[in-house]
Design a protein around this motif. Structure first.
Motif, PDB file in Angstrom:
ATOM      1  N   CYS A   7       0.832  -1.208   0.000  1.00 51.56           N
ATOM      2  CA  CYS A   7       0.000   0.000   0.000  1.00 51.56           C
ATOM      3  C   CYS A   7       0.863   1.252   0.000  1.00 51.56           C
ATOM      4  O   CYS A   7       0.560   2.224  -0.716  1.00 51.56           O
ATOM      5  CB  CYS A   7      -0.912   0.009   1.225  1.00 51.56           C
ATOM      6  N   SER A  19      -8.151  -5.824  -6.693  1.00 54.13           N
ATOM      7  CA  SER A  19      -7.615  -5.810  -5.326  1.00 54.13           C
ATOM      8  C   SER A  19      -8.567  -6.581  -4.439  1.00 54.13           C
ATOM      9  O   SER A  19      -9.777  -6.591  -4.669  1.00 54.13           O
ATOM     10  CB  SER A  19      -7.457  -4.374  -4.801  1.00 54.13           C
ATOM     11  N   GLY A  36      -8.021  -6.140  -0.942  1.00 54.33           N
ATOM     12  CA  GLY A  36      -7.884  -5.489   0.353  1.00 54.33           C
ATOM     13  C   GLY A  36      -6.666  -5.936   1.130  1.00 54.33           C
ATOM     14  O   GLY A  36      -5.656  -6.372   0.561  1.00 54.33           O
ATOM     15  N   MET A  52      -4.169   1.192   3.602  1.00 56.22           N
ATOM     16  CA  MET A  52      -5.209   1.112   2.582  1.00 56.22           C
ATOM     17  C   MET A  52      -6.010   2.408   2.527  1.00 56.22           C
ATOM     18  O   MET A  52      -6.320   2.931   1.443  1.00 56.22           O
ATOM     19  CB  MET A  52      -6.144  -0.064   2.866  1.00 56.22           C
ATOM     20  N   ASP A  53      -6.349   2.940   3.690  1.00 55.47           N
ATOM     21  CA  ASP A  53      -7.100   4.191   3.739  1.00 55.47           C
ATOM     22  C   ASP A  53      -6.324   5.338   3.099  1.00 55.47           C
ATOM     23  O   ASP A  53      -6.898   6.207   2.435  1.00 55.47           O
ATOM     24  CB  ASP A  53      -7.437   4.540   5.187  1.00 55.47           C
ATOM     25  N   VAL A  85      -4.256   5.176   0.607  1.00 49.25           N
ATOM     26  CA  VAL A  85      -4.356   5.054  -0.853  1.00 49.25           C
ATOM     27  C   VAL A  85      -5.726   5.530  -1.325  1.00 49.25           C
ATOM     28  O   VAL A  85      -5.835   6.289  -2.300  1.00 49.25           O
ATOM     29  CB  VAL A  85      -4.110   3.601  -1.300  1.00 49.25           C
ATOM     30  N   ALA A  86      -6.777   5.087  -0.641  1.00 54.51           N
ATOM     31  CA  ALA A  86      -8.123   5.506  -1.025  1.00 54.51           C
ATOM     32  C   ALA A  86      -8.273   7.026  -0.918  1.00 54.51           C
ATOM     33  O   ALA A  86      -8.859   7.666  -1.804  1.00 54.51           O
ATOM     34  CB  ALA A  86      -9.155   4.801  -0.142  1.00 54.51           C
ATOM     35  N   GLY A 117     -11.974  -4.552   0.913  1.00 52.15           N
ATOM     36  CA  GLY A 117     -11.428  -3.209   0.739  1.00 52.15           C
ATOM     37  C   GLY A 117     -11.015  -2.906  -0.677  1.00 52.15           C
ATOM     38  O   GLY A 117     -11.005  -1.740  -1.091  1.00 52.15           O
ATOM     39  N   GLY A 118     -10.671  -3.942  -1.447  1.00 56.24           N
ATOM     40  CA  GLY A 118     -10.301  -3.719  -2.841  1.00 56.24           C
ATOM     41  C   GLY A 118     -11.466  -3.241  -3.679  1.00 56.24           C
ATOM     42  O   GLY A 118     -11.291  -2.441  -4.614  1.00 56.24           O
ATOM     43  N   LEU A 143     -11.860   0.392  -2.766  1.00 56.15           N
ATOM     44  CA  LEU A 143     -10.783   1.180  -3.353  1.00 56.15           C
ATOM     45  C   LEU A 143     -11.134   1.566  -4.783  1.00 56.15           C
ATOM     46  O   LEU A 143     -10.889   2.694  -5.223  1.00 56.15           O
ATOM     47  CB  LEU A 143      -9.472   0.389  -3.317  1.00 56.15           C
ATOM     48  N   ALA A 171     -13.349   4.547  -5.090  1.00 56.89           N
ATOM     49  CA  ALA A 171     -12.739   5.849  -4.829  1.00 56.89           C
ATOM     50  C   ALA A 171     -12.451   6.603  -6.127  1.00 56.89           C
ATOM     51  O   ALA A 171     -12.212   7.814  -6.100  1.00 56.89           O
ATOM     52  CB  ALA A 171     -11.446   5.681  -4.027  1.00 56.89           C
ATOM     53  N   GLU A 218     -11.667   2.076   4.268  1.00 52.81           N
ATOM     54  CA  GLU A 218     -11.479   2.557   2.890  1.00 52.81           C
ATOM     55  C   GLU A 218     -12.563   3.561   2.482  1.00 52.81           C
ATOM     56  O   GLU A 218     -12.930   3.660   1.323  1.00 52.81           O
ATOM     57  CB  GLU A 218     -11.426   1.396   1.881  1.00 52.81           C
TER      58      GLU A 218
END
Length: 590
Positions: free
Chosen positions: A333, A361, A363, A391-392, A394-395, A417-418, A421, A424, A450
């Motif tokens: 990430c 992704s 997650g 991860m957050d 990146v989002a 989470g992918g 993402l 986003a 995310e």
């Protein structure tokens, strides 16, 4: 006249092929339930409760009991052409470097893979891992063959196969490690890759690294340009590291080994798969690091890649992140975030996120999180917290990209989470074969982050967003487009036509960059983000999500940690989750 059928999916696990069949059959109006193959009595109970007209077994590791197949038609999906028999069919095809292969849908009987044939399809092979072929070419062929067989039954035709069992049959046993064993002193690069690819996922190739026994998988050839820079050495020698992989010399080149399963990686715990350089972290640190630049030739392997095209003022940037099985560790990430920030300095009008070839992704990286439980001074909870925050980040970087349009292109499946993402981005495009799992609860009732509490309601509305998260079921790209979760679903096949989907998406991205109203769209996007921030800051969404995730990681309820352990160590299910086994939720036949 076509009628809806009651179909029970019987499977060892609810894997990618089973999920794809689930969404395809459900879209056609069939009534579905799922039962995991736990025990014969459990399967018999499922038949009594659900009263299906048809059983489909997309992924089994043992025979269907006679008490079931003698009572109603049971279709088994076998990843091999008619006449091929045995539990390692695709492994052998990859090892033998077959140019073509097949999928057979046959009726279960007393013999393994030898029943009457209901349908079959050809599979054009490519030089790729067993897992990649299974998720793409094999899955597409299997889906089409199963749907044709089901259609004949649903149209009121005779409950009968299209052909008798193949007369010429070949039984090949479960592939032993001796067949995959790599001779580093004799095998050339192509042969090493074939052996690694045949063992992709499970069970891996039995070998050793740094003097420790382990199982290897995820191989990639070193480029010719890299080879000329390497000093002379003996075959089998470990040379360098990159993106969690180790470079190992062959008799005529070298291969990057991406994954290893070794006892030394997790202390006294049960071995599980990790990035090879993490599995042997102390030893790998003594090797030189050979990072790959974002913009480089196609044959130079690396997890992150960037390409750019289009005329000045209408430039398209394409950032791919091909992380193994779509899992994104804290470090991955952080690398993706750095790459995203770097490419945002380029003068582009549209930025496309391509994810990986097989997954966009999935997650956070559960295996890397599990590894932290065995490190002195660390814990799985701490690594989970670091990973979700990464991860957050990146989002957030993607959400805050307001100076250009962003598009998430799903070449493969996305989960947890992918999936969020991808949301986003301003737009999400996928091909018809993509399956999304836009929820978290199956992993020990995780709440998720995310920025999903911001991203999902703005697409679906609060009520539908809540319903989707509670549903806990896979969603096909076609349905995802219908409900507004994604913006474009391209009716392209997976597998052989995946490259066509990617090239088509890039062409559409270039057209978007050239569109006459691009400046107005970007200005409107900037204003909408400012209005949303004034209404409720993104920091508030993040704080609320992470406060709940903190309880998942550090609270009294161990559900997440138990579910993660079971997932990482591939422990068999003790029961079928009730959101899949709807017949058990009802308690009686519907």
């Amino acid at each position: 006249m076509t009628s809806a059928l009651r179909v029970l999916l019987l499977c060892h696990s609810f894997n990618s092929l089973t999920q794809r069949l689930y969404v395809e059959l459900r879209a056609l109006g069939h009534t579905l339930s799922v039962e995991l193959d736990i025990a014969e009595r459990v399967t018999e109970d499922a038949i009594e409760l659900f009263q299906p007209q048809l059983v489909i077994a997309p992924f089994l590791k043992r025979r269907i009991p006679e008490s079931v197949w003698s009572r109603l038609p049971c279709l088994v999906v076998h990843p091999g052409p008619p006449g091929d028999r045995g539990p390692s069919a695709l492994d052998w095809a990859v090892l033998d470097e077959r140019a073509d292969w097949g999928v057979t849908v046959l009726q279960a009987n007393a013999e393994f893979d030898a029943g009457p044939i209901w349908d079959h399809d050809l599979v054009a092979m490519r030089p790729a891992s067993k897992g990649s072929l299974y998720r793409r070419e094999v899955a597409e062929a299997a889906v089409q063959a199963v749907l044709r067989a089901v259609a004949r039954l649903a149209e009121g035709g005779a409950i009968a196969p299209v052909a008798a069992a193949a007369t010429a049959q070949t039984w090949r046993p479960s592939m032993p490690q001796s067949a995959r064993c790599i001779s580093w002193q004799r095998d050339d690069t192509a042969r090493v890759l074939a052996k690694l690819r045949s063992a992709d996922g499970q069970p891996g190739v039995a070998d050793n690294l740094f003097g420790h026994a382990c199982h290897l998988s995820d191989g990639h050839a070193a480029s010719a340009a890299l080879l000329v820079t390497l000093p002379p050495g003996a075959p089998g020698e470990l040379l360098a590291r990159r993106d969690g992989a180790l470079l190992r010399r062959t008799v005529d080149g070298a291969v990057w080994i991406g994954q290893a399963r070794a006892a030394s990686a997790c202390g006294e715990g049960k071995p599980f798969k990790l990035p090879a350089a993490l599995a042997f972290a102390a030893e790998a640190q003594r090797l030189p690091e050979l990072p790959a630049s974002l913009e480089r030739p196609d044959d130079e392997w690396g997890e992150l890649r960037y390409r750019e095209s289009g005329p000045p003022g209408a430039r398209l940037g394409c950032l791919s992140f091909d992380f193994h099985n779509g899992a994104m560790s804290t470090g991955q990430c952080e690398q993706l975030l750095a790459a995203l920030r770097e490419v945002k300095r380029r003068d582009t009008q549209v930025l496309m996120l391509l994810g990986g070839d097989d997954f966009f992704s999935n997650g956070i990286h559960l295996n890397c999180i599990e590894a932290a439980a065995y490190r002195t001074g660390d814990s799985a909870a701490d690594e989970s917290w670091r990973n979700i925050n990464a991860m957050d980040d990146v989002a957030l970087e993607l959400i805050m990209t307001t100076d250009r349009l962003t598009v998430a292109v799903l070449r493969g499946n996305a989960g947890a989470g992918g999936a969020f993402l991808a949301l986003a981005a301003d737009e999400v495009w996928a091909h018809r074969g993509v399956v999304l799992n836009a929820h978290y609860k199956n992993m020990g009732n995780l709440y998720g982050s995310e920025y999903w509490t911001y991203l999902l309601p703005r697409r679906l509305g609060s009520d539908d967003a809540r319903a989707l998260m509670q549903r806990r079921l896979p969603l096909g790209a076609t349905e995802a487009k219908r409900i507004g979760l994604i913006d474009r679903c391209v009716d392209a096949e997976t597998g052989a036509k995946a490259a066509d989907f990617e090239s088509g998406a890039i062409a559409n991205g270039l057209a978007l960059a050239l569109s006459h109203n691009l400046a107005q769209r970007i200005a409107a996007k900037h204003q909408a983000r400012a209005a949303d921030e004034a209404c409720r800051p993104l920091a508030a969404y993040r704080q609320d999500e992470l406060s709940r995730m903190h309880r998942n990681f550090y609270g009294f309820d161990p559900s997440y940690h138990v579910a993660r352990y079971h997932f990482v160590h591939k422990l068999p299910q003790a029961w079928t989750p009730r959101h899949l086994a709807v017949h058990r939720e009802r308690g009686t036949a519907a």
